[in-house]
Each structure stands twice: as structure tokens, then as C-alpha cells.
Design a protein around this motif. Structure first.
Motif, PDB file in Angstrom:
ATOM      1  N   THR A  51      -3.443  10.506  -5.130  1.00 37.47           N
ATOM      2  CA  THR A  51      -3.643  10.258  -6.562  1.00 37.47           C
ATOM      3  C   THR A  51      -5.141  10.236  -6.850  1.00 37.47           C
ATOM      4  O   THR A  51      -5.965  10.166  -5.922  1.00 37.47           O
ATOM      5  N   ASP A  52      -5.494  10.274  -8.124  1.00 40.89           N
ATOM      6  CA  ASP A  52      -6.916  10.262  -8.501  1.00 40.89           C
ATOM      7  C   ASP A  52      -7.624   9.010  -8.011  1.00 40.89           C
ATOM      8  O   ASP A  52      -8.790   9.054  -7.633  1.00 40.89           O
ATOM      9  N   GLY A  53      -6.912   7.885  -8.034  1.00 41.71           N
ATOM     10  CA  GLY A  53      -7.559   6.631  -7.665  1.00 41.71           C
ATOM     11  C   GLY A  53      -7.321   6.194  -6.230  1.00 41.71           C
ATOM     12  O   GLY A  53      -7.699   5.070  -5.859  1.00 41.71           O
ATOM     13  N   ALA A  54      -6.724   7.041  -5.423  1.00 39.74           N
ATOM     14  CA  ALA A  54      -6.409   6.653  -4.044  1.00 39.74           C
ATOM     15  C   ALA A  54      -7.679   6.511  -3.204  1.00 39.74           C
ATOM     16  O   ALA A  54      -8.641   7.266  -3.368  1.00 39.74           O
ATOM     17  N   ARG A  55      -7.673   5.545  -2.288  1.00 39.18           N
ATOM     18  CA  ARG A  55      -8.789   5.322  -1.372  1.00 39.18           C
ATOM     19  C   ARG A  55      -8.465   5.946  -0.019  1.00 39.18           C
ATOM     20  O   ARG A  55      -7.306   6.046   0.366  1.00 39.18           O
ATOM     21  N   ARG A  56      -9.505   6.353   0.698  1.00 38.40           N
ATOM     22  CA  ARG A  56      -9.276   6.852   2.048  1.00 38.40           C
ATOM     23  C   ARG A  56      -8.559   5.790   2.871  1.00 38.40           C
ATOM     24  O   ARG A  56      -8.920   4.602   2.813  1.00 38.40           O
ATOM     25  N   TYR A  57      -7.586   6.218   3.632  1.00 39.75           N
ATOM     26  CA  TYR A  57      -6.752   5.285   4.383  1.00 39.75           C
ATOM     27  C   TYR A  57      -7.553   4.420   5.349  1.00 39.75           C
ATOM     28  O   TYR A  57      -7.149   3.289   5.661  1.00 39.75           O
ATOM     29  N   ASP A  58      -8.677   4.942   5.851  1.00 42.28           N
ATOM     30  CA  ASP A  58      -9.466   4.211   6.841  1.00 42.28           C
ATOM     31  C   ASP A  58     -10.598   3.407   6.222  1.00 42.28           C
ATOM     32  O   ASP A  58     -11.446   2.872   6.930  1.00 42.28           O
ATOM     33  N   GLN A  59     -10.614   3.316   4.884  1.00 44.85           N
ATOM     34  CA  GLN A  59     -11.655   2.547   4.214  1.00 44.85           C
ATOM     35  C   GLN A  59     -11.101   1.322   3.486  1.00 44.85           C
ATOM     36  O   GLN A  59     -11.788   0.715   2.668  1.00 44.85           O
ATOM     37  N   ILE A  60      -9.878   0.992   3.798  1.00 43.50           N
ATOM     38  CA  ILE A  60      -9.259  -0.216   3.242  1.00 43.50           C
ATOM     39  C   ILE A  60      -9.243  -1.284   4.329  1.00 43.50           C
ATOM     40  O   ILE A  60      -8.764  -1.028   5.435  1.00 43.50           O
ATOM     41  N   ALA A 100       3.199  -0.266  -9.219  1.00 46.71           N
ATOM     42  CA  ALA A 100       3.359  -1.645  -8.755  1.00 46.71           C
ATOM     43  C   ALA A 100       2.537  -1.946  -7.511  1.00 46.71           C
ATOM     44  O   ALA A 100       2.285  -3.121  -7.198  1.00 46.71           O
ATOM     45  N   ALA A 101       2.087  -0.915  -6.800  1.00 45.13           N
ATOM     46  CA  ALA A 101       1.384  -1.114  -5.534  1.00 45.13           C
ATOM     47  C   ALA A 101       0.042  -1.807  -5.739  1.00 45.13           C
ATOM     48  O   ALA A 101      -0.619  -1.644  -6.781  1.00 45.13           O
ATOM     49  N   ASP A 102      -0.371  -2.551  -4.725  1.00 46.25           N
ATOM     50  CA  ASP A 102      -1.682  -3.210  -4.760  1.00 46.25           C
ATOM     51  C   ASP A 102      -2.803  -2.241  -4.431  1.00 46.25           C
ATOM     52  O   ASP A 102      -3.961  -2.479  -4.785  1.00 46.25           O
ATOM     53  N   ALA A 103      -2.469  -1.166  -3.732  1.00 40.44           N
ATOM     54  CA  ALA A 103      -3.454  -0.137  -3.406  1.00 40.44           C
ATOM     55  C   ALA A 103      -2.725   1.164  -3.101  1.00 40.44           C
ATOM     56  O   ALA A 103      -1.554   1.157  -2.711  1.00 40.44           O
ATOM     57  N   VAL A 104      -3.426   2.268  -3.291  1.00 36.48           N
ATOM     58  CA  VAL A 104      -2.901   3.587  -2.916  1.00 36.48           C
ATOM     59  C   VAL A 104      -3.899   4.208  -1.952  1.00 36.48           C
ATOM     60  O   VAL A 104      -5.112   4.236  -2.226  1.00 36.48           O
ATOM     61  N   ALA A 105      -3.389   4.689  -0.822  1.00 34.39           N
ATOM     62  CA  ALA A 105      -4.244   5.278   0.205  1.00 34.39           C
ATOM     63  C   ALA A 105      -3.912   6.749   0.380  1.00 34.39           C
ATOM     64  O   ALA A 105      -2.787   7.181   0.131  1.00 34.39           O
ATOM     65  N   HIS A 106      -4.910   7.519   0.800  1.00 28.25           N
ATOM     66  CA  HIS A 106      -4.655   8.933   1.085  1.00 28.25           C
ATOM     67  C   HIS A 106      -5.358   9.323   2.379  1.00 28.25           C
ATOM     68  O   HIS A 106      -6.330   8.691   2.804  1.00 28.25           O
ATOM     69  N   ILE A 107      -4.855  10.383   3.005  1.00 22.68           N
ATOM     70  CA  ILE A 107      -5.445  10.929   4.222  1.00 22.68           C
ATOM     71  C   ILE A 107      -6.133  12.241   3.847  1.00 22.68           C
ATOM     72  O   ILE A 107      -5.465  13.155   3.346  1.00 22.68           O
ATOM     73  N   PRO A 108      -7.433  12.366   4.060  1.00 22.23           N
ATOM     74  CA  PRO A 108      -8.115  13.609   3.672  1.00 22.23           C
ATOM     75  C   PRO A 108      -7.656  14.787   4.532  1.00 22.23           C
ATOM     76  O   PRO A 108      -7.347  14.625   5.713  1.00 22.23           O
ATOM     77  N   THR A 109      -7.562  15.955   3.935  1.00 19.14           N
ATOM     78  CA  THR A 109      -7.201  17.175   4.656  1.00 19.14           C
ATOM     79  C   THR A 109      -8.278  18.228   4.402  1.00 19.14           C
ATOM     80  O   THR A 109      -9.029  18.141   3.428  1.00 19.14           O
ATOM     81  N   PHE A 110      -8.305  19.239   5.260  1.00 24.26           N
ATOM     82  CA  PHE A 110      -9.427  20.183   5.216  1.00 24.26           C
ATOM     83  C   PHE A 110      -8.972  21.643   5.295  1.00 24.26           C
ATOM     84  O   PHE A 110      -9.766  22.528   5.610  1.00 24.26           O
ATOM     85  N   VAL A 166       0.853  -1.183   0.000  1.00 22.94           N
ATOM     86  CA  VAL A 166       0.000   0.000   0.000  1.00 22.94           C
ATOM     87  C   VAL A 166       0.892   1.238   0.000  1.00 22.94           C
ATOM     88  O   VAL A 166       1.748   1.400   0.884  1.00 22.94           O
ATOM     89  N   ALA A 167       0.700   2.111  -0.977  1.00 20.01           N
ATOM     90  CA  ALA A 167       1.443   3.364  -1.023  1.00 20.01           C
ATOM     91  C   ALA A 167       0.573   4.475  -0.454  1.00 20.01           C
ATOM     92  O   ALA A 167      -0.621   4.560  -0.758  1.00 20.01           O
ATOM     93  N   LEU A 168       1.152   5.299   0.394  1.00 18.24           N
ATOM     94  CA  LEU A 168       0.435   6.432   0.960  1.00 18.24           C
ATOM     95  C   LEU A 168       0.740   7.657   0.106  1.00 18.24           C
ATOM     96  O   LEU A 168       1.829   8.229   0.169  1.00 18.24           O
ATOM     97  N   GLU A 169      -0.217   8.040  -0.729  1.00 19.54           N
ATOM     98  CA  GLU A 169       0.023   9.120  -1.683  1.00 19.54           C
ATOM     99  C   GLU A 169      -1.311   9.686  -2.152  1.00 19.54           C
ATOM    100  O   GLU A 169      -2.353   9.021  -2.078  1.00 19.54           O
TER     101      GLU A 169
END
Length: 248
Positions: free
Chosen positions: A177-186, A212-222, A172-175
Motif C-alpha cells: 500500500t502507499d503507506g506501508a513500511r518496509r517489513y524490516d524497519q518496524i 483496522a491494522a496497527d501497521a502495514v508492512a511490505h517486502i521490497p522487490t526488484f 500487522v498486515a503484509l500488503e
């Protein structure tokens, strides 16, 4: 805090605060005197005494549970030598943290400490990332974790990713990107063992790793900024993983 309290109280007898005060009031004859006005020297000594008193009382306080202190350097032959990537008994959680070309030793040291507190298998450093035993700056933020956390260095981050995927890790890459999922929804529990890749403070995670990653996660900011410092972002994700693993 008065001079009488430092010199006359049993609380400070033979302690660092009293030694600092005495060295200012009655410096040794062979002490090198810095070209500094007396008032600035006094202010500097007072600040050192205040900090030393605080540290002394914290050490003696029974209610304080934080025992982290800067540790002496271990020789390289005393560092953990086990291969942690394939070891499913090495730690409470089957998670490895990968540092992709981080530039700050202070960030790396902080993440070693995070890896220790989160019970990870180990930390992989890659590329220009400062790593033990080459950078003693790591100890400024990593403390004893620099010696206790299993670690391995790869010259190229993709070599590390390929090694992890060959060993069955879900990467899992923390980045952002357009296709990234919320980190807490994986659902991380279903994807053990895990490898979490965090990237360079400026350029982020290597694009090859993202592909190459199986998933990309992101942390929402406000706010105005759309990302956190890596030493702040990685713990958020890692402890969400730990929360899921511990709750199951």
C-alpha cells in the motif's frame, strides 16, 4: 544402479527400492496391468527406484538433520485443543499468523510448517482458507505441523482481527500500500504480542483488515513482479520478527 545391486546388496535387502524392482520384474499374478508400453513402465519404475534409493540413503545418513516426513493423520481428539490466543506460555514467540482467505491448501500447509519452525503461538485460518481437519492436502507441504501447530478457524477474517485486538495484539498486515513500511524497519519487539495477517493469493489482504491494522508492512522487490507468493513472503517477514526477538 544395476539390478544386481538392488537384488544382491545387503544395503537394499528388504527395502523399498528392491520391492519396486521386484514388482516390475516379476509382478504378482493378480496385479492390475495398466495399458502402458513396456518402455514407459520401465522408465516409471526406474524413476521410482531412484527416488526410493535417495530417500533410503537420506534416512540412514547420520549427517542429515532434516527429519521432516509425512505424518500419519491424528484423530481430531488428539489435536492441540488449547486456546493459544491468550496463552503466553504456549510457544517461544508471542506471534500469531492469520491467513486471510487463502485459496491454496499447499500454501496453507507450507505456512503451518513455517509457523512451527518459527515457534509461533498458532495459526488462524479465515474464510475460504483450507484448514485442519477438513483438508488433507495440507499435509503435502505441512507434514507434522498440521497436527502440532495450534490453530483456530474464523468464518470472517474481521472476527479474528477483532478477537486479537481485544486480547491486546498489535496487528500487522503484509500488503503493498502507499503507506506501508518496509517489513524490516518496524520494531516488533516493542509491540508484542503480534498478529501478522497475510492475504489471498489474488486479491491480497481484505481492505477492512488494512483499515483496522496497527501497521502495514511490505517486502521490497526488484524485478518485474511487485510481490511474492504468500508462502514465500510470510516466512521472510516472520523470520525477521524472530531475528529481532532473538537479538534483544
Amino acid at each position: 544402479m544395476t539390478v544386481d545391486a538392488l537384488f544382491g546388496s545387503e544395503e537394499f535387502l528388504g527395502t523399498s527400492p528392491s520391492r519396486i524392482a521386484r514388482s516390475f520384474v516379476a509382478p504378482r499374478a493378480n496385479r492390475i496391468q495398466l495399458p502402458m508400453p513396456v518402455d514407459r513402465q520401465a522408465k516409471q519404475a526406474a524413476e521410482q527406484i531412484v527416488y526410493a534409493v535417495r530417500a533410503l540413503r537420506a534416512d540412514r545418513a547420520e549427517h542429515l538433520k532434516n527429519l521432516d516426513r509425512p505424518a500419519p493423520v491424528l484423530s481430531t481428539d488428539k489435536r492441540p485443543s488449547r486456546s493459544f490466543i491468550d496463552d503466553d506460555t504456549a510457544s517461544p514467540h508471542a506471534v500469531v499468523l492469520v491467513l486471510d482467505n487463502l485459496r491454496s491448501a499447499f500454501n496453507v500447509g507450507s505456512l503451518f510448517r513455517t509457523a512451527d519452525t518459527a515457534g509461533l503461538r498458532g495459526v488462524i485460518t479465515a474464510g475460504i482458507s483450507p484448514h485442519p481437519p477438513l483438508s488433507e492436502k495440507l499435509r503435502k507441504t505441512g507434514f507434522q505441523a498440521i497436527d502440532s501447530v495450534a490453530t483456530e478457524h474464523f468464518d470472517d477474517v474481521m472476527s479474528a482481527v477483532k478477537r486479537l485486538k481485544a486480547a491486546g495484539y498489535f496487528v500487522v498486515a503484509l500488503e503493498i500500500t502507499d503507506g506501508a513500511r518496509r517489513y524490516d524497519q518496524i520494531p516488533y519487539r516493542e509491540r508484542l504480542p503480534l498478529a501478522v495477517v497475510v492475504g489471498n493469493e489474488i486479491s491480497g489482504v481484505d481492505t477492512r483488515v488494512l483499515q483496522a491494522a496497527d501497521a502495514v508492512a511490505h517486502i521490497p522487490t526488484f524485478g518485474l513482479k511487485n510481490s511474492l507468493n504468500v508462502a514465500a513472503a510470510a516466512p521472510i517477514m516472520l523470520f525477521e520478527i524472530v531475528r529481532q526477538l532473538q537479538s534483544g
